[in-house]
Design a protein around this motif. Structure first.
Motif: not given
Lengths: 404, 977
Positions: B85-93, B203-206, B238-239
């Motif tokens: 159940n890895l979320r492909m849209d946010t799982t880094l390759i 994983r990045l702010p903004g 900031i985390r």
């Protein structure tokens, strides 16, 4: 299988309350709706209103973990729950609604000598009363649930289990809908968003109920509100020995089916089964303090996750989707309160603690009988309210406080 | 070797892109090889290579692609060797990643389960409640087949346990979300001196500053500026990659990152979590190529991937126009903007779009996405004007070729944390959005979640919330306006839903719920938000309705002719996004207690057993001897010579204070006022219903000081209850739990005195130290409390010493006893010895409903005291006939049958007449003895006790008087021989 819409409404939704009903049931959960169904079906009492302050099945009916079993400790308990299990097996056909009644086999694991002893007690009583239940060793558990780590992380190995093959799960909401539909088809009115605010008593007899939508006259009232029982009983100054504790549960994301059985560990305070949709449905012990709230806590789900991973260490990556809580109205002897009350015409179905869902059909049936005859059904006689004054408790608590 | 697909859809470098073009990464998906860059997610790497079908839907197995690209693409889930159940849209390759889509039959491209869709006409909402249940016997057959297609990813039963650390943290103010509002709230509060933690799920702010660029370079500059300001504030942390997943009582917040759970107590909370982009509902709105405009913008700006070649933009707000600009600039041919609003766009972005020569159709909806063969992509959009009532006019539809549709029709507040924290959301008609209308003290909202949209307004609203939080936390000079700047046009369309006679217009993609499913649910009576959810499963999938609950509510409200304000929302519960069990479990704290002498037991060959949270020696293994013989030999050593048992698991409490006597008299059934210093007495504790819950010994050390033991399992519970009662009764008493601080051992047997005397300065002479006496002194050099007890029925001493001295004392005793033949004994021998004496073990010879009269313990209850726990109940129980009685039973010496097991039943006339609580072969008496609860009429000595043992066989013992051994207690009281 092909059906054309529109399907009829499952339950009618009358606009207004009538001024009078032959009977009023407070609470449209599984118990209240089942009682309405059997009143109409078996006793010809159809002029019934079921009043629900929220939506149908909003309370314990929709919040439990849907386990059905009958391996109780006392003869009274076993007879009662076994009748419920029997009714459950035919319920999908009775109600013409697939409740996904699924026989899974129920294991209560023992990690200590003391627990094993208690399990043997239950098994011996169960077998004597004809319930399929026995104490089994690790090899049977391994056969039925090969994924389970019997060493339990190495420190509290599973020594054995109470195995109850008829243990089952069902779709809990559907039980309420099915009874609601059956009752509605037979003339019962279900009024949601209708809160009972008072019970009118005249000369020691019920005269009617006050609601947020006006007064309704009736001579028979059944309170089937579980966690809200103390509030309803306060309306008529009847005391019950109930303590309300939150009972929490949580569910994982759907997984391909792999867990066929229902696994309970009393030592670890954990139970888990896999729903027909593939979610792991998980619960634990009562919150240890009285609280009239359905809030969730983080420590519940942390503790549960730890214990689950002790039994199934490979589930670490599986995600918990949501958690919730229900109210458990606990009695001092872990048995329900059913039957008549000091107020004539007021009947009580309460004390459902952590065992309400599995009793739904038999409660409906026996409470309907009790209302119709103004006499407790023989199966629920031991559960009468007066037993607390009489110090004649049911022995179900016997096992609960031993060896945990 | 299989050919690696090229990154045909990769754009040139984009400002702020998250990929590292220097680091190509090779992956395998569904057996084919692809290449992406470090920083790509599974979805973006595949999309860059032209892959469109990333997953299959839960129910109909329709092809699905990128939809949100923000962790909510729950139809694009993958599994690999050890994850599911890895979320492909946010799982880094990562290099070498080999993944496949979950829940397919034969692969995602041509999933054979897709044929379920052919039957979808016959599978309306709730169909499964109405099928397969007749006849009853057949459901298990159907169930097995259904279970095969149920669920998503597979488990990996061999995956090892992951142990993750947990973290605890505190801050003055927690800010959730690092978009413009969150950043400016955090900065404003930190500038006023608060210790601020800002968490960002991405994983990045903004937030939107990272992808809603629309050709405005100043957006990127603004983000840099804000981050620069934040970095200069040492009290602002900031985390990123950190999700606020649950908010519990008193702002106890569960924060999750990829590695751990952090439990944080925040004094104040600002939620600036933004909004979830909402889809429009039209036919085939689920197919690969149809996506949220924000997803298309993320693809372009964050991953430099072209979302489509030719696009139709479906808009109902400014954001849609901005997305059209982004798409066109990225080289996508935007065929047109279809605006649901009859009046169209009022802002300057309309001219911007028109300036790019993109046609705009006002009052026009996408009526249908035209599916390419196999539904693996789309080939066009069927547009359809809307009439004045907002209904489509299909006769006037127009087909536009395109391979993508970007939707921006509205926003749903990311209010999970807010609502868990107790905020009440109300429907704001002008904004067509739920906004917080009542916030609990200390909880603040800012930005889009608060109904504030313009960039400048969001910055201002963040500042306002940050300053309000500072004021709430007592920082002077932090005045702020009370009201958020909610203004301008609605960014959400009131009803972005287009009916279609052939359906497949999905409201919930997780659960494949179509518009008609909701209509039908209502027709069947499931007409409130909660009932609709439960019947249709709307919002119950892995994304928990973040893209479906709002449209579901809109449809429900319209069908019922209500406003959204009265339709209401379902309850918000943790978690806002799913959390792995490993993070929740952490390192798994299952403490197991060991006595200080544990290592010695191991050296002596002990077999251990679990007793509550303790490990105790069950017996000490002797090579060549079996378990039973060993236990019996240990018991015989005690009876004949001397033995020693580790009783360090006993609860050890010190109760002191002026009210110590009064307190003990209330807690226990006996009388202690007259107990002399230096003496001890048996203790029995009942609960308020008169049931026996614990026992032990009270030793009086001083007039106001008692040393009390409890049973091994009960020490913590008893200490807790005592503390509670001491407070309830307002007694001047202190309860110290010394269980872990002391070790204890029981030296028992006729030769115990002679062994112990040389080791201690206490005078053990029987006259100086009588039975039930208590002395303090030194044993083997250690300060000790010594009690003369008789639990096992021999002359003996219970020796309590500080835990760190216990091993030395144990060693000295064994050494000193060597000549006398001392033998360490375990729990089993102790149980046997006490059984011979007829002593109860709480929890074994009692259960949750045993009271003293049943167990023959009335001698320990002094009913005429003013008060003790359970007194009232016991006085009532006294007036009632006993239902059962604990008796001793014995088999004749000639009996050769099995020893009954604990909890086997006593059967009388084929009814249950009792149960065995203890049973064993007594080596001393040379017969099988035991205790059982039996009906009172069966309790007279000499009465047969038929016991069903081993499942079927009835064996008969007879009731005998207790105790079995040494009824005069001479062996423990009189001077040993």
């Amino acid at each position: 299988m092909s059906r054309r819409y529109p399907e009829p409404r499952m339950f009618r939704c009358p606009d207004r309350l009538k001024p009078h009903y032959d009977a009023v049931i407070i609470g449209a959960g599984g118990h209240g709706l089942a009682a309405a169904y059997y009143l109409a079906r078996d006793h010809g009492i159809r002029d019934v209103a079921v009043l629900e302050k929220s939506y149908l099945g909003a309370g314990g009916t929709g919040r439990n973990t849907a386990i059905i079993r009958s391996n109780y400790l006392t003869a009274e308990g076993v007879r009662f729950y076994d009748e419920s299990l029997r009714l459950f097996r035919d319920l999908s056909a009775d109600l013409d609604l697939n409740l996904f009644y699924s026989r899974r086999g129920h294991f209560t694991l023992a990690h200590s000598d003391a627990t094993l002893r208690t399990m043997r007690w239950r098994a011996e009583v169960n077998k004597h009363l004809g319930v399929d239940s026995e104490l089994v060793g690790p090899e049977v558990i391994r056969r039925e649930c090969p994924q389970l780590d019997l060493s339990c992380g190495g420190h509290t190995p599973v020594l054995g289990a109470l195995y109850h093959p008829p243990g089952a799960i069902a779709r809990h909401d559907a039980v309420a809908w099915g009874y609601g539909r059956g009752a509605s088809q037979r003339g019962v009115e279900i009024h949601q968003q209708t809160e009972v605010t008072g019970i009118r008593v005249q000369g020691g007899r019920v005269a009617g109920v006050e609601t947020n939508r006006g007064f309704v006259e009736t001579g028979k009232v059944l309170s089937a509100v579980a966690g809200y029982t103390p509030a309803v009983m306060e309306m008529v100054d009847v005391r019950t020995p109930l303590e309300v504790h939150p009972l929490q549960a949580c569910v994982s994301e759907p997984l391909k089916p792999w867990l066929d059985t229902i696994i309970v560990s009393a030592n670890l305070h954990l139970y888990v089964s896999q729903s027909s949709r593939g979610e792991l449905v998980m619960g634990a012990a009562l919150d240890p303090y009285e609280l009239h709230s359905t809030r969730s806590t983080l420590d519940f789900v942390e503790g549960l996750a730890g214990h689950l991973l002790e039994l199934f260490p490979f589930l670490g990556e599986v995600r918990v989707l949501r958690q919730w809580a229900g109210l458990a109205d606990m009695t001092p002897d872990f048995s329900p309160i059913m039957g008549k009350t000091p107020v004539e015409g007021l009947y009580l179905d309460a004390g459902w603690g952590t065992w309400g869902f599995k009793a739904t059909p038999v409660c409906g049936k026996t409470m309907a009988h009790t209302l119709a005859n103004d006499r407790p059904h023989p199966l629920i006689e031991p559960f009468r309210l007066s037993r607390f004054e009489e110090f004649d408790l049911v022995g179900e608590k016997g096992a609960a406080s031993v060896g945990h | 070797m299989a050919k690696t697909a090229t990154m045909s859809e990769r754009l040139g470098p984009q400002p702020g892109e998250r990929i590292d073009r220097e680091q190509p990464v090779g992956i395998t998906f569904e057996g084919r090889q692809y290449r992406g860059f470090r920083g790509d997610t599974l979805s973006t790497a595949l999309w860059a290579s032209g892959v469109r079908v990333l997953g299959r839907s839960f129910k109909y197995h329709r092809p699905r692609g990128i939809f949100s690209l923000c962790g909510l693409d729950c139809n694009a889930l993958a599994e690999n060797r050890d994850s599911t159940n890895l979320r492909m849209d946010t799982t880094l390759i990562e290099p070498g990643l080999e993944a496949r889509a979950v829940n397919t039959w034969g692969g995602v491209q041509s999933d054979l389960y897709r044929f379920t869709e052919l039957f979808s006409r016959f599978l309306p909402v709730g169909f499964y409640y109405k099928a397969f249940h007749r006849p009853r016997g057949l459901f298990p057959f159907y169930e097995r087949r259904m279970r095969r297609i149920a669920g998503l990813g597979n488990i990996h039963p061999n995956r090892p346990l992951q142990s993750t650390p947990k973290n605890y943290d505190f801050c003055d103010l927690l800010v959730v979300g690092s978009g413009p509002a969150g950043l400016s709230a955090a900065i404003a509060a930190a500038e006023l001196g608060l210790k601020v933690l800002l968490v960002e799920e991405d994983r990045l702010p903004g937030g939107t500053l990272g992808f809603q660029l629309s050709g405005q370079p100043e957006t990127g500059t603004l983000l840099e500026e804000l981050l620069g300001k934040a970095a200069a504030l040492p009290n602002l942390e900031i985390r990123t990659g950190t999700t606020a997943a649950g908010c519990y009582a008193d702002r106890w917040v569960a924060l999750f990152d990829s590695r751990r759970l952090t439990k944080l107590r925040a004094r104040g909370l600002v939620v600036a979590a933004g909004c979830y982009d909402q889809p429009a509902v039209f036919r085939n709105n689920d197919l690969p190529g149809v996506m949220l405009a924000s997803a298309a913008q993320r693809l372009i700006h964050q991953y430099a991937v072209r979302p489509f070649r030719q696009a139709v933009v479906l808009a109902a707000n400014t954001d849609g126009y901005r997305a059209a600009v982004d798409l066109q600039r990225a080289g996508v041919e935007v065929a047109l903007v279809s605006d649901l609003r009859p009046q169209g766009e009022a802002s300057g972005w309309r001219e911007e779009v028109a300036g790019l020569r993109i046609p705009i159709r006002r009052g026009t909806a996408v009526y249908e996405a035209l599916a390419a063969p196999g539904k693996r992509a789309i080939r066009g959009a069927l547009l359809c004007p809307l009439d004045e009532g907002g209904d489509p006019l299909p006769d006037r539809s127009e087909s536009i070729p395109c391979d993508g549709i970007a939707m921006s029709v509205g926003w749903a507040p990311a209010d999970g944390i807010l609502r868990q924290a107790g905020a009440r959301m109300g429907y704001h008609e002008a904004l067509q959005q739920y906004v917080p209308d009542r916030l609990p003290a200390g909880i603040f909202a800012a930005g889009r979640v608060n109904g504030v949209y313009a960039l400048g307004d969001r910055l201002e609203d963040g500042r306002r919330a940050g300053r309000q939080a500072a004021a709430y936390l007592g920082k002077a000079g932090s005045e702020a306006p009370a009201e958020p700047p909610r203004r301008g046009e609605a960014f959400s369309h009131p009803y972005p839903v287009v009916p279609h006679p052939r359906g497949k217009n999905f409201v919930d993609l997780d659960e494949d719920i179509q518009l008609d499913d909701i209509r039908h649910s209502l027709q069947e009576g499931f007409d409130s938000a909660e009932l609709l959810k439960r019947y249709s499963t709307l919002g119950m999938g892995p994304s928990q309705g973040k893209h479906s609950n709002l449209n579901g509510s809109r449809i429900l409200a319209r069908l019922k002719g209500e406003s959204l304000a009265s339709t209401g929302l379902t309850t918000a519960r943790p978690f806002t996004s799913p959390v792995p069990l490993s993070h929740l479990a952490g390192r798994i704290f299952s403490p197991q207690r060991r006595t200080p002498i544990h290592a010695r037991h191991r050296q002596l060959g002990a077999c251990f057993m679990v007793a509550g949270s303790w490990l105790r020696p069950e017996y000490y293994l002797v090579p060549g001897a079996d378990r039973r013989a060993t236990i019996q030999a240990e018991a015989e050593a005690v009876r004949g010579r001397v033995g020693v048992v580790d009783v360090g698991t006993l609860g050890k409490l010190e109760i002191c204070g002026p009210d110590a006597v009064a307190f003990i008299e209330r807690m226990y059934t006996g009388r202690f006022a007259k107990l002399k210093e230096g003496r001890s007495r048996y203790l029995l504790m009942c609960d308020e219903s008169g049931m026996m819950v614990d026992d032990g010994v009270a030793a009086r050390l001083a007039p106001d000081r008692f040393y009390v033991t409890t049973t091994s399992g009960a020490s913590d519970g008893v200490a807790r209850e005592m503390t509670r009662w001491a407070l309830t009764w307002s007694l001047k008493v202190m309860v110290l739990n010394l269980t872990g601080a002391y070790g204890a051992m029981n030296l028992a047997g006729p030769r115990s005195l002679e062994i112990l005397q040389p080791l201690t300065d206490i005078d053990l002479a029987p006259d100086a130290f009588p039975y039930l006496g208590v002395r303090e002194g030194r044993v083997a050099g250690a300060p000790a409390r010594v009690l003369r007890v008789g639990f096992v029925g021999e002359w003996g001493y219970e020796i309590h010493v500080p835990a760190d001295a216990a091993v030395a004392v144990w060693d000295r005793i064994l050494q000193a006893g060597r000549g006398a033949g001392i033998r360490p004994f375990g729990v089993e021998a102790q149980r046997l010895l006490r059984l011979e004496k007829g002593h109860l073990i709480m929890g074994q010879d009692s259960d949750g409903l045993s009271y003293p009269s049943e167990a023959g313990m009335d001698w320990a209850v002094k009913g005429d005291k003013p008060f003790f726990l359970g007194q009232r109940s016991l006085s009532i129980l006294k007036t009632r006939p006993l239902k059962r009685r604990l008796v001793g039973f014995a088999f004749p010496e000639t009996y050769g049958g099995p020893v009954p097991r604990e909890c086997e039943l006593v059967i009388h006339g084929n009814e249950i007449a009792g149960r065995v609580t203890s049973a064993a072969f007594s080596p001393t008496l040379k017969q099988v003895i035991g205790m059982a609860y039996v009906q009172p009429e069966l309790s007279a000595p000499g009465t047969p006790v038929p016991i069903r043992t081993g499942g079927c066989r009835l064996v008969t013992a007879h009731v005998v008087e207790l105790p079995f051994y040494d009824p005069g207690n001479l062996r423990q009281k009189e001077r040993p021989a």
